[in-house]
Design a protein around this motif. Structure first.
Motif, PDB file in Angstrom:
ATOM      1  N   ALA A 156      37.551  95.675  74.632  1.00 55.25           N
ATOM      2  CA  ALA A 156      35.925  94.576  74.630  1.00 55.25           C
ATOM      3  C   ALA A 156      35.597  94.549  73.723  1.00 55.25           C
ATOM      4  O   ALA A 156      34.856  93.533  73.350  1.00 55.25           O
ATOM      5  CB  ALA A 156      35.797  95.540  75.877  1.00 55.25           C
ATOM      6  N   LYS A 157      36.450  95.970  72.988  1.00 49.40           N
ATOM      7  CA  LYS A 157      35.883  95.704  71.082  1.00 49.40           C
ATOM      8  C   LYS A 157      35.919  94.010  70.683  1.00 49.40           C
ATOM      9  O   LYS A 157      35.030  93.102  70.034  1.00 49.40           O
ATOM     10  CB  LYS A 157      35.995  96.616  70.639  1.00 49.40           C
ATOM     11  CG  LYS A 157      35.375  97.036  70.006  1.00 49.40           C
ATOM     12  CD  LYS A 157      35.894  98.497  69.406  1.00 49.40           C
ATOM     13  CE  LYS A 157      36.198  99.564  70.236  1.00 49.40           C
ATOM     14  NZ  LYS A 157      37.077 100.694  69.201  1.00 49.40           N
ATOM     15  N   ILE A 158      37.695  93.518  70.864  1.00 49.63           N
ATOM     16  CA  ILE A 158      38.133  92.468  69.892  1.00 49.63           C
ATOM     17  C   ILE A 158      37.879  91.451  70.480  1.00 49.63           C
ATOM     18  O   ILE A 158      37.593  90.374  69.416  1.00 49.63           O
ATOM     19  CB  ILE A 158      40.001  92.466  70.045  1.00 49.63           C
ATOM     20  CG1 ILE A 158      39.719  93.902  69.062  1.00 49.63           C
ATOM     21  CG2 ILE A 158      39.801  91.236  69.161  1.00 49.63           C
ATOM     22  CD1 ILE A 158      40.914  94.566  68.633  1.00 49.63           C
ATOM     23  N   GLY A 159      37.431  91.134  71.698  1.00 44.17           N
ATOM     24  CA  GLY A 159      36.968  90.067  72.607  1.00 44.17           C
ATOM     25  C   GLY A 159      38.888  88.615  73.517  1.00 44.17           C
ATOM     26  O   GLY A 159      39.378  89.201  71.966  1.00 44.17           O
ATOM     27  N   TYR A 160      38.595  88.161  74.053  1.00 42.02           N
ATOM     28  CA  TYR A 160      39.895  87.534  74.725  1.00 42.02           C
ATOM     29  C   TYR A 160      39.376  86.332  74.067  1.00 42.02           C
ATOM     30  O   TYR A 160      38.416  85.702  73.590  1.00 42.02           O
ATOM     31  CB  TYR A 160      39.563  87.291  75.987  1.00 42.02           C
ATOM     32  CG  TYR A 160      39.896  88.928  76.592  1.00 42.02           C
ATOM     33  CD1 TYR A 160      41.558  89.506  76.849  1.00 42.02           C
ATOM     34  CD2 TYR A 160      38.781  89.520  77.139  1.00 42.02           C
ATOM     35  CE1 TYR A 160      41.095  90.534  77.894  1.00 42.02           C
ATOM     36  CE2 TYR A 160      38.842  90.414  77.653  1.00 42.02           C
ATOM     37  CZ  TYR A 160      40.870  91.493  78.255  1.00 42.02           C
ATOM     38  OH  TYR A 160      40.370  92.517  78.458  1.00 42.02           O
ATOM     39  N   PRO A 161      40.685  85.748  73.841  1.00 39.63           N
ATOM     40  CA  PRO A 161      42.199  85.850  74.351  1.00 39.63           C
ATOM     41  C   PRO A 161      42.648  86.507  73.090  1.00 39.63           C
ATOM     42  O   PRO A 161      42.364  86.857  71.744  1.00 39.63           O
ATOM     43  CB  PRO A 161      42.222  84.304  73.876  1.00 39.63           C
ATOM     44  CG  PRO A 161      42.063  83.901  73.261  1.00 39.63           C
ATOM     45  CD  PRO A 161      40.631  84.060  72.967  1.00 39.63           C
ATOM     46  N   LEU A 162      43.776  87.766  73.752  1.00 40.93           N
ATOM     47  CA  LEU A 162      44.367  88.517  72.760  1.00 40.93           C
ATOM     48  C   LEU A 162      45.765  88.475  73.249  1.00 40.93           C
ATOM     49  O   LEU A 162      46.499  87.696  73.912  1.00 40.93           O
ATOM     50  CB  LEU A 162      44.167  90.048  73.807  1.00 40.93           C
ATOM     51  CG  LEU A 162      42.942  90.540  74.032  1.00 40.93           C
ATOM     52  CD1 LEU A 162      42.395  91.941  74.463  1.00 40.93           C
ATOM     53  CD2 LEU A 162      42.321  90.442  72.277  1.00 40.93           C
ATOM     54  N   VAL A 163      46.596  89.144  71.662  1.00 42.32           N
ATOM     55  CA  VAL A 163      48.031  89.361  71.963  1.00 42.32           C
ATOM     56  C   VAL A 163      48.669  90.489  72.046  1.00 42.32           C
ATOM     57  O   VAL A 163      47.586  91.585  71.348  1.00 42.32           O
ATOM     58  CB  VAL A 163      48.699  88.983  71.169  1.00 42.32           C
ATOM     59  CG1 VAL A 163      49.955  89.063  70.129  1.00 42.32           C
ATOM     60  CG2 VAL A 163      47.986  87.268  70.900  1.00 42.32           C
ATOM     61  N   LEU A 164      48.720  91.320  73.071  1.00 42.90           N
ATOM     62  CA  LEU A 164      49.880  92.253  73.245  1.00 42.90           C
ATOM     63  C   LEU A 164      51.300  92.638  72.924  1.00 42.90           C
ATOM     64  O   LEU A 164      51.703  91.839  72.345  1.00 42.90           O
ATOM     65  CB  LEU A 164      50.187  93.169  74.505  1.00 42.90           C
ATOM     66  CG  LEU A 164      51.107  93.912  75.036  1.00 42.90           C
ATOM     67  CD1 LEU A 164      49.742  94.726  74.568  1.00 42.90           C
ATOM     68  CD2 LEU A 164      50.614  94.118  76.925  1.00 42.90           C
ATOM     69  N   LYS A 165      51.063  93.142  71.916  1.00 40.07           N
ATOM     70  CA  LYS A 165      52.665  93.653  71.396  1.00 40.07           C
ATOM     71  C   LYS A 165      53.259  94.965  71.117  1.00 40.07           C
ATOM     72  O   LYS A 165      52.490  95.991  70.976  1.00 40.07           O
ATOM     73  CB  LYS A 165      53.018  93.255  69.405  1.00 40.07           C
ATOM     74  CG  LYS A 165      52.373  91.295  69.098  1.00 40.07           C
ATOM     75  CD  LYS A 165      52.545  91.375  68.057  1.00 40.07           C
ATOM     76  CE  LYS A 165      51.748  90.353  67.660  1.00 40.07           C
ATOM     77  NZ  LYS A 165      52.303  89.733  66.203  1.00 40.07           N
TER      78      LYS A 165
END
Ligand code: ADP
Ligand code: MG
Length: 236
Positions: free
Chosen positions: A54-63
């Motif tokens: 919610a803070k960073i905003g989409y689109p995101l990468v998950l690792k």
């Protein structure tokens, strides 16, 4: 003398008797030398993931974050282009079980939620401390160029911007960066500055054995280090 953030990371590794840096630590070192990185947070469960997203905003990468996992994609530890909370929850759950199944010995230290960077020309900028020659810096284009064709250039570190420019021009794939078949040229100056900084990190911080950005995204304007790894010299 290394900067404060770098010192803190080095003492943490020393306390843990760990030689392999995890991705957020290398991103932090890069950041402290003003190499651009995506906004990121390390999370340990679903609630934290949703809060970070919610803070960073989409689109995101998950690792996945683990010093025992060097090539995250090979074990199902990278998901790019996550566009919603629903998708994030699902990918996190799948990734947790997949990684534990494929690398049961790896200790998972959490997951990185990283802002997805736009597509750029992917290059590699690495550095290492050679036993004989001392600190050195390496440059190459991403993908098969480095791994299969070994199309790379090396210099002893540190280098200045002029030498960094020469390193870029030396690789056969250089036209891909310099406006190939009517494509716009990429930001060579920003790229040269990253090579300079990586060469400075390995020269400044005696305990680093290797540090590599792979890939660094290069754009028409600017660059972004989206993956990084590093190791320290073995304590004798
Ligand atoms: P690996 O440990 O397998 O090298 P990476 O972190 O490099 O994992 O991720 C694999 C690929 O996913 C990268 O080569 C890049 O193409 C893409 N990628 C990773 N992080 C990002 C990001 N923040 N934004 C956009 N693409 C990314
Ligand atoms: Mg990578």
């Amino acid at each position: 003398m290394a900067r404060k953030e770098v010192q803190d990371i080095l003492s943490r590794l020393s306390n843990e008797r760990r030689e392999v840096l995890i991705e957020p630590e290398v991103l932090c070192i890069l950041c402290s030398y003003s190499v651009p990185t995506p906004v990121y947070e390390v999370i340990s469960d679903e609630a934290e993931a949703l809060e970070a997203a919610a803070k960073i905003g989409y689109p995101l990468v998950l690792k996945v974050v683990s010093p025992e996992i060097v090539h995250k994609s090979e074990v199902g530890g990278v998901e790019v282009g996550i566009n919603s909370a629903e998708e994030l929850k699902e990918k996190l759950s799948v990734m947790s079980s997949k990684v534990s199944e494929v690398s049961p010995a790896a200790k998972i230290r959490g997951f990185l939620i990283e802002k997805m960077a736009p597509k750029g020309v992917e290059v590699i900028c690495g550095s290492l401390r050679d036993e004989q020659f001392g600190p050195a810096v390496m440059f190459g284009l991403g993908g098969v160029s480095v791994e299969i064709l070994k199309d790379v250039s090396f210099r002893l570190a540190p280098v200045d911007e002029e030498e960094a420019m020469e390193m870029m021009r030396e690789v056969k794939g250089f036209p891909l960066l310099n406006g190939f078949r009517g494509r716009p040229p990429m930001d060579l100056k920003a790229l040269a500055q990253v090579i300079v900084k990586v060469s400075k990190i390995i020269s400044d911080v005696d305990s680093i054995r290797e540090l590599e950005i792979n890939p660094l995204m290069v754009y028409e304007a600017g660059v972004m280090a989206v993956d990084a790894r590093g190791t320290l010299l073995k304590k004798t």
